[in-house]
Design a protein around this motif. Structure first.
Motif, PDB file in Angstrom:
ATOM      1  N   PHE A  21       0.997  -1.224  -0.082  1.00 40.82           N
ATOM      2  CA  PHE A  21       0.030  -0.022   0.038  1.00 40.82           C
ATOM      3  C   PHE A  21       1.007   1.196   0.020  1.00 40.82           C
ATOM      4  N   GLU A  22       1.838   1.144   0.708  1.00 41.17           N
ATOM      5  CA  GLU A  22       2.766   2.524   0.614  1.00 41.17           C
ATOM      6  C   GLU A  22       3.415   2.712  -0.592  1.00 41.17           C
ATOM      7  N   THR A  23       3.913   1.629  -1.139  1.00 40.48           N
ATOM      8  CA  THR A  23       4.501   1.867  -2.648  1.00 40.48           C
ATOM      9  C   THR A  23       3.522   2.607  -3.681  1.00 40.48           C
ATOM     10  N   ASP A  81       8.493   9.840   4.589  1.00 43.26           N
ATOM     11  CA  ASP A  81       7.993   8.921   5.875  1.00 43.26           C
ATOM     12  C   ASP A  81       7.943   7.803   5.030  1.00 43.26           C
ATOM     13  N   GLU A  82       7.289   7.535   4.038  1.00 44.98           N
ATOM     14  CA  GLU A  82       6.655   6.123   3.576  1.00 44.98           C
ATOM     15  C   GLU A  82       7.995   5.424   3.136  1.00 44.98           C
ATOM     16  N   CYS A  83       9.013   6.275   2.366  1.00 44.40           N
ATOM     17  CA  CYS A  83      10.075   5.665   2.026  1.00 44.40           C
ATOM     18  C   CYS A  83      10.972   5.008   3.400  1.00 44.40           C
ATOM     19  N   ARG A  84      10.948   5.344   4.390  1.00 45.93           N
ATOM     20  CA  ARG A  84      11.577   4.917   5.512  1.00 45.93           C
ATOM     21  C   ARG A  84      10.832   3.734   5.917  1.00 45.93           C
ATOM     22  N   HIS A  85       9.427   4.152   6.005  1.00 46.60           N
ATOM     23  CA  HIS A  85       8.498   2.824   6.483  1.00 46.60           C
ATOM     24  C   HIS A  85       8.762   1.507   5.637  1.00 46.60           C
ATOM     25  N   SER A  86       8.855   1.782   4.523  1.00 40.99           N
ATOM     26  CA  SER A  86       8.941   0.665   3.484  1.00 40.99           C
ATOM     27  C   SER A  86      10.280  -0.207   3.424  1.00 40.99           C
TER      28      SER A  86
HETATM   29 FE   LIG Z   1       3.761   4.022   6.616  1.00 39.86          FE
END
Ligand SMILES: [Fe+2]
Ligand SMILES: [Fe+2]
Length: 303
Positions: free
Chosen positions: A82-84, A113-118
Motif C-alpha cells: 500500500f505504501e508503494t 516518511d513512507e520511504c523509511r517505513h517501506s
Molecule cells: Fe507508513
C-alpha cells in the motif's frame, strides 16, 4: 494548479512542524541484530487469526508463536504494498502543485516518511525470515491500476482504509508486553508518523467530498469498497498457514469463521468505517464488497 483554501495550508504547516520534531530513522532507532525474545509473540495472541479455534487449541506454543510471526510479516507485506502505491499517487499529486505551497511540501514529506517505513517493513520481514506476503492475481492488477489512475476521494479513502486498520493493530501491539520488542518498536515508529498521514488524508478527503459531483462519487464508492475488501480479506495472507503445517484454504476458512478474528477485523475497521460513513462513502455499488470485507459491524462473512 493552486487551489489554496487556507485551512489546507494551515494543516500542512502544522504537519511539517510535527514531522521536523517527531521523525525516526529506523536504521538507527532499531537494534536489528537483537535476538528475538523466547516465548514472546509477534502479534498479540488474541489477535491471531486462528486464536480460539480448534486449530489453535491443537497447536503447540511454538506453533502459535510461529503463526503470529507469519501474520505480522503478512501485515507488513501488505503495508509495504500500500505504501508503494501511496508514494506513486502522492508524487503525481505533488507534480501538479505549486512547490512553494505547504500542502505540496507536506505531500513530499509524507513520501519521505513512507520511504523509511517501506525500508523498515522490508527489513523486518527479512529479519523474521518469512516469505514476502503480498497481493497476487487480480488484487495485484488492481493495485497497479489504482497506482496509475488513483485520484481524488477514491485515492484518499483507499489510503485511509489501509493506514487506519494498520494503525489500530499497531497501537495495541506497541503497548503489549507479550509482543516481541522488534515488532513493538516498528509499530511505535509507524504509529507516531502515520498519525500525521491520517490527519492529512482525512482533511483532504472531507474537502474533496464537499466539492465533488454525484456521478464521480458513485464510481469512487465501488473502488473504495474494493479497497476495503482487499484489506479485510488479505491482511492475513492465507499462505501464512503453511508455516504451521496447514493448508492455506483450510486456515483461511477457519479464520473467516472465527468469531475472535471477525471481531478483530471489525474492531480494527471501526474508526475508518465511522469516518467514511459520515462522509457517505460506504454504500452504493460498493455495498456488497464492504459486507464481504468483514470490516462492518455485522459482516455477512461466510465465504
Ligand atoms: Fe507508513
Ligand atoms: Fe502512511
Amino acid at each position: 494548479m493552486t487551489t489554496t483554501p487556507t485551512d489546507r495550508d494551515r494543516t500542512a504547516t502544522r504537519l511539517l512542524r510535527s514531522s521536523a520534531e517527531h521523525s525516526y530513522d529506523p536504521e538507527v532507532e532499531i537494534d536489528w541484530e537483537a535476538p528475538f525474545v523466547e516465548g514472546k509473540y509477534f502479534v498479540p495472541p488474541h489477535r491471531s487469526s486462528l486464536y480460539g479455534t480448534d486449530l489453535w487449541e491443537r497447536m503447540t506454543e511454538e506453533q502459535r508463536i510461529e503463526l503470529t510471526k507469519h501474520e505480522v510479516a503478512s501485515i507488513a507485506g501488505l503495508g509495504v504494498w500500500f505504501e508503494t502505491i501511496l508514494m506513486q499517487l502522492l508524487i503525481r499529486e505533488y507534480f501538479k502543485q505549486d512547490p512553494t505551497a505547504p500542502h505540496a511540501q507536506y505531500a513530499l514529506t509524507e513520501i519521505a516518511d513512507e520511504c523509511r517505513h517501506s525500508v523498515m517493513f522490508g527489513r523486518m520481514i527479512a529479519r523474521l525470515g518469512a516469505p514476502l506476503y503480498q497481493p497476487t492475481g487480480v488484487n495485484q492488477w488492481l493495485g497497479k491500476w489504482i497506482a496509475h489512475t488513483g485520484v481524488g476521494p477514491r485515492m484518499y479513502a483507499a489510503i485511509l482504509i489501509a493506514e487506519e486498520i494498520l494503525d489500530a493493530l499497531q497501537r495495541e501491539a506497541m503497548n503489549d508486553e507479550n509482543v516481541q520488542p522488534l515488532v513493538r518498536m516498528v509499530s511505535r515508529i509507524h504509529v507516531v508518523e502515520e498519525a500525521r498521514h491520517v490527519r492529512y488524508a482525512r482533511e483532504e478527503l472531507a474537502r474533496q467530498i464537499r466539492s465533488a459531483g454525484r456521478g464521480r462519487i458513485t464510481f469512487d464508492k465501488l473502488v473504495i469498497g474494493r479497497a476495503a475488501y482487499l484489506t479485510g480479506t488479505r491482511l492475513i495472507d492465507p499462505r501464512v498457514y503453511r508455516a504451521v503445517g496447514l493448508d492455506p484454504e483450510q486456515g483461511r476458512r477457519a479464520a473467516r469463521a472465527n468469531p475472535h478474528h471477525r471481531e478483530t477485523m471489525r474492531w480494527a475497521g471501526e474508526r475508518i468505517v465511522a469516518f467514511l460513513t459520515d462522509l457517505d462513502l460506504i454504500g452504493g455499488p460498493g455495498t456488497a464488497l464492504w459486507h464481504a470485507s468483514g470490516l462492518l459491524p455485522r459482516p455477512a462473512a461466510t465465504a
